[in-house]
Design a protein around this motif. Structure first.
Motif, short mmCIF file in Angstrom:
data_model
loop_
_atom_site.label_atom_id
_atom_site.label_comp_id
_atom_site.label_asym_id
_atom_site.label_seq_id
_atom_site.Cartn_x
_atom_site.Cartn_y
_atom_site.Cartn_z
N ARG A 9 12.78 -15.72 -10.13
CA ARG A 9 13.93 -14.82 -10.31
C ARG A 9 15.12 -15.22 -9.45
O ARG A 9 16.26 -15.10 -9.86
N MET A 37 13.11 -15.00 -16.48
CA MET A 37 13.33 -14.43 -17.81
C MET A 37 13.31 -15.50 -18.90
O MET A 37 13.22 -15.19 -20.08
N SER A 53 5.51 -17.25 -13.13
CA SER A 53 6.73 -16.46 -12.99
C SER A 53 6.72 -15.77 -11.63
O SER A 53 5.70 -15.22 -11.22
N CYS A 55 8.91 -12.91 -9.33
CA CYS A 55 9.97 -11.92 -9.14
C CYS A 55 9.44 -10.87 -8.19
O CYS A 55 8.29 -10.94 -7.76
N SER A 57 8.50 -7.78 -8.63
CA SER A 57 7.33 -7.05 -9.15
C SER A 57 6.24 -7.99 -9.62
O SER A 57 5.10 -7.59 -9.78
N ALA A 60 8.13 -9.43 -14.77
CA ALA A 60 9.13 -9.51 -15.84
C ALA A 60 9.01 -10.77 -16.70
O ALA A 60 8.89 -10.68 -17.92
N ILE A 64 7.64 -11.00 -20.67
CA ILE A 64 8.51 -11.49 -21.74
C ILE A 64 7.86 -12.67 -22.45
O ILE A 64 7.90 -12.77 -23.68
N HIS A 75 0.09 -10.11 -14.67
CA HIS A 75 1.25 -9.96 -13.79
C HIS A 75 0.91 -9.05 -12.61
O HIS A 75 -0.17 -8.49 -12.55
#
Length: 120
Positions: A9, A37, A53, A55, A57, A60, A64, A75
């Motif tokens: 992110r 994203m 990924s 970020c 949290s 995200a 996606i 996640h």
């Protein structure tokens, strides 16, 4: 060769990418703020085997990638052990809170090679 896309992110991710490369896989680092994203799009374009990924949290970009392309994801992870468990459970997209560490990249590649010994 095993190919893993890394998308953070905050535009980071270079340390985990170094760990991936050190463990003998190819890392594709998505540049720029909001890179998480774009994870699914880059995985699809690169025909990557896995995606990571990052970020706040840890969700995200992974969500996606799952919603848009159907990649199995997990996640909200905060440890290497959780990532290894997700790989063993058949997940292809791993969503972490910020953990840009070489060790994470190395350990995930080791887990993938152990789970899929004849594939990469």
């Amino acid at each position: 060769m095993l190919k893993i896309v890394v998308a953070d992110r905050m535009g980071k991710g270079s340390n985990v990418a170094k760990g991936i490369e050190k463990a003998g896989a190819k890392a594709v680092l998505v540049p720029g703020i909001g890179a998480d994203m774009k994870l699914g799009d880059v995985m699809n374009k690169e025909k990557a085997d896995f995606g990571i990924s990052f970020c706040g949290s840890g969700g995200a970009g992974a969500l996606i990638a799952n919603n848009k392309y159907g990649y199995p994801e997990r996640h909200g992870m905060r440890s290497i052990t959780q990532g290894i468990t997700a790989i063993n459970d058949g997940k292809k997209v791993l969503g972490f809170g910020f953990m840009d560490k070489e060790e994470l990249g190395e350990k995930l590649v080791e887990a993938i090679n152990k789970k899929y010994p004849d594939k990469f």
